[in-house]
Design a protein around this motif. Structure first.
Motif: not given
Ligand code: GDP
Length: 295
Positions: A262-287
């Motif tokens: 809850a509170g996460d922001i949704l954005n429409v984008t292209d598949e490549k950006t979605a994948r890479s940004v999600a990955e980066k965010r996930l890494e950041k969150k894990r660290s």
């Protein structure tokens, strides 16, 4: 990261107000939400099954109002803590017999610090022991002075049980919304906020999203916090399939790879950006989680 799109003024169109009901426990928040929802069910919908998707829309005098249907300020504060603001108007429910209580004061403070205007619904006026004037008197101590007493706070006596004052409340919400001049650009890639999300056994990750800008469509590629995917299907609060959702519309979406928060922001984008940004965010969150655990 996802780039912020600036919407030129000429692209902005009027959107419905988003309302959150706040107040002390047992003062009638749930009852009021139910009563408003019921009075607005048109006959052809009466047979339909209402779904809980975290928000619903009513139509009053041809205009729409979106109500967040998780009452209380927990949801409100959780979202604000994550930088998301969804509420345009707070309806503060105060029981006419009970008066101002601790969570009434908390709600006032939350709304004030978020800069969200308050409309007071003095509920349970059907009760023998109801004393609306006393409530109005108490609220003056918190800077809420009734229009009837020369102040600028709208206060509406209501009874969720007897369905008294509901039209008056809706009318006043629309008046305030008009003053606020709420607008968004519907013609751009959608942006929204997750109201709630869960993992559904049959359907996979399900997220309820309030669209804030643009129009979300089935087939759009989305990034939501650390999750991503393609919108496979969307449902409204009546459980009906919808193909698109415009600003201030709540929808349940299917097709994400994981369950957002809850509170996460949704954005429409292209598949490549979605994948890479999600990955980066996930890494950041894990660290950062590792960091917290190490402390
Ligand atoms: P919430 O905790 O603020 O969501 O409050 P609820 O909606 O659960 O209501 C708390 C109690 O007050 C319930 O027993 C309701 O039936 C009762 N209640 C709510 N609205 C009214 C009303 O307008 N009149 C009366 N007499 N009782 C009400």
């Amino acid at each position: 990261e996802i780039e912020e799109i600036i919407d030129p003024p000429e692209t902005l169109k009027t959107r419905p107000p988003v309302v959150t009901i706040m107040g002390h426990v047992d003062h009638g928040k749930t009852s009021l939400l139910d009563a408003i929802r019921q009075t607005n069910v048109t006959s052809h919908e009466a047979g339909g099954i209402t779904q809980h998707i975290g928000a619903y829309q009513v139509r009053y005098e041809g205009k729409k109002i979106t109500f967040m249907d998780t009452p209380g300020h927990e949801a409100f504060t959780a979202m604000r803590a994550r930088g998301a603001q969804v509420t345009d108007i707070a309806v503060l429910v105060v029981a006419a017999d009970d008066g101002v209580m601790p969570q009434t004061i908390e709600s006032i403070n939350h709304a004030k610090s978020a800069g969200v205007p308050i409309i007071v619904a003095i509920n349970k006026i059907d009760k023998e022991s109801a004393n609306p004037e006393h409530v109005m008197q108490q609220l003056t101590e918190y800077g809420l002075i009734s229009e009837d007493w020369g102040g600028d706070t709208i206060m509406v006596p209501v009874s969720a049980h007897k369905k008294i004052g509901l039209d008056d409340l809706l009318e006043n919400i629309l008046v305030l919304a008009e003053v606020q001049d709420l607008k968004a650009n519907p013609n751009r890639p959608a942006q929204g906020v997750v109201i709630e999300a869960k993992l559904d056994k049959g359907r996979g990750p399900v997220a309820s999203v309030l669209i804030q800008k643009g129009t979300l469509r089935v087939g759009d590629t989305i990034i939501v916090g650390t999750c991503f995917g393609k919108v496979r299907a969307m449902n409204n609060e009546r459980g009906e399939r919808v193909k698109k959702a415009e600003p201030s519309i709540p929808v349940e979406i299917l097709g994400l790879n994981d369950v957002p928060e809850a509170g996460d922001i949704l954005n429409v984008t292209d598949e490549k950006t979605a994948r890479s940004v999600a990955e980066k965010r996930l890494e950041k969150k894990r660290s950062s989680e590792l960091h917290v655990n190490a402390k």
